[in-house]
Design an enzyme around this catalytic site. Structure first.
Site, short mmCIF file in Angstrom:
data_model
loop_
_atom_site.label_atom_id
_atom_site.label_comp_id
_atom_site.label_asym_id
_atom_site.label_seq_id
_atom_site.Cartn_x
_atom_site.Cartn_y
_atom_site.Cartn_z
N GLY A 83 0.84 -1.19 0.00
CA GLY A 83 0.00 0.00 0.00
C GLY A 83 0.88 1.23 0.00
O GLY A 83 2.10 1.15 0.13
N TYR A 84 0.24 2.38 -0.14
CA TYR A 84 0.96 3.64 -0.27
C TYR A 84 0.49 4.64 0.77
O TYR A 84 -0.71 4.81 1.00
CB TYR A 84 0.77 4.22 -1.69
CG TYR A 84 1.48 3.36 -2.70
CD1 TYR A 84 2.79 3.63 -3.05
CD2 TYR A 84 0.87 2.23 -3.23
CE1 TYR A 84 3.47 2.82 -3.93
CE2 TYR A 84 1.55 1.41 -4.12
CZ TYR A 84 2.85 1.71 -4.46
OH TYR A 84 3.53 0.90 -5.32
N ILE A 85 1.47 5.30 1.39
CA ILE A 85 1.18 6.33 2.38
C ILE A 85 0.64 7.58 1.68
O ILE A 85 -0.16 8.33 2.23
CB ILE A 85 2.45 6.67 3.21
CG1 ILE A 85 2.98 5.42 3.93
CG2 ILE A 85 2.22 7.82 4.16
CD1 ILE A 85 2.04 4.81 4.95
N VAL A 115 -3.40 5.04 1.97
CA VAL A 115 -4.52 5.63 1.23
C VAL A 115 -4.82 4.77 0.02
O VAL A 115 -3.97 4.03 -0.46
CB VAL A 115 -4.21 7.09 0.81
CG1 VAL A 115 -4.01 7.96 2.04
CG2 VAL A 115 -3.02 7.16 -0.11
N ASN A 121 2.26 0.96 -9.73
CA ASN A 121 1.51 0.39 -8.62
C ASN A 121 0.84 1.46 -7.78
O ASN A 121 -0.28 1.27 -7.29
CB ASN A 121 2.41 -0.49 -7.76
CG ASN A 121 2.67 -1.83 -8.39
OD1 ASN A 121 1.88 -2.75 -8.25
ND2 ASN A 121 3.77 -1.95 -9.10
#
Length: 171
Positions: free
Chosen positions: A39-41, A98, A160
């Site tokens: 996932g991505y911050i 997020v 991604n």
């Protein structure tokens, strides 16, 4: 002290090309499969607006985890830094991400002296299969396998970080 993991022997630089996969011919040559959740911050919007200059990714890869920062540069050469973190920390950080989480299986395939990473996406990105190959230089010649289709290295939809915010199933 934690240090970045070098890519191709060059600290902080990633040179890779990405291709759509046209058929399952790669499966017979796959010698390892690695489950990944990431996932991505931050999201693609913050990169597009220029309010952030790097994506910040959390990834659990098998029984290892890492925090990754990658420059927002479009193309085959970008700055990239990976820092190992405890898996439990990664699980906690994934809850802070997020957009959606990326769930995929990475298959390692040897072809013409290079290791290709064939990512088979699951969940909201199911049906998408892309192959990446890391290179030692931007002008390195590569022999494309017959299952490598259109090059999408410069198409940000296939990053991604973009797939987390705008999954393949919504295209």
């Amino acid at each position: 002290m934690v240090t970045a993991i070098p890519h191709n022997g060059r600290m902080g630089i990633e040179i890779e090309r990405k291709f759509l996969v046209t058929h399952d011919g790669w499966r017979a040559a796959a010698h390892r499969v690695i489950p990944m959740a990431q996932g991505y911050i931050n999201d693609m919007g913050s990169l597009d607006r220029g309010t952030q200059n790097a994506s910040v990714r959390v990834r659990i890869e098998g029984d290892h985890a890492a925090l990754n920062l990658k420059s927002r540069t479009i193309g085959h050469t970008r700055q990239e830094f990976d820092y190992p973190i405890p898996v439990e920390d990664a699980r906690e950080l994934l809850a802070l991400c997020v957009g959606g989480l990326i769930d995929k299986r990475r298959h390692l395939v040897e072809h013409a002296g290079l290791t290709w990473e064939v990512d088979e996406f699951l969940g909201d990105n199911a049906g998408l299969v892309v192959a990446e190959v890391e290179l030692d230089s931007a002008d390195q010649a590569i022999d494309l396998p017959d299952w490598a289709g259109a090059e999408v290295t410069d198409d940000t939809r296939y990053y991604n970080v973009a797939l987390a915010s705008h999954p393949y199933s919504q295209w």
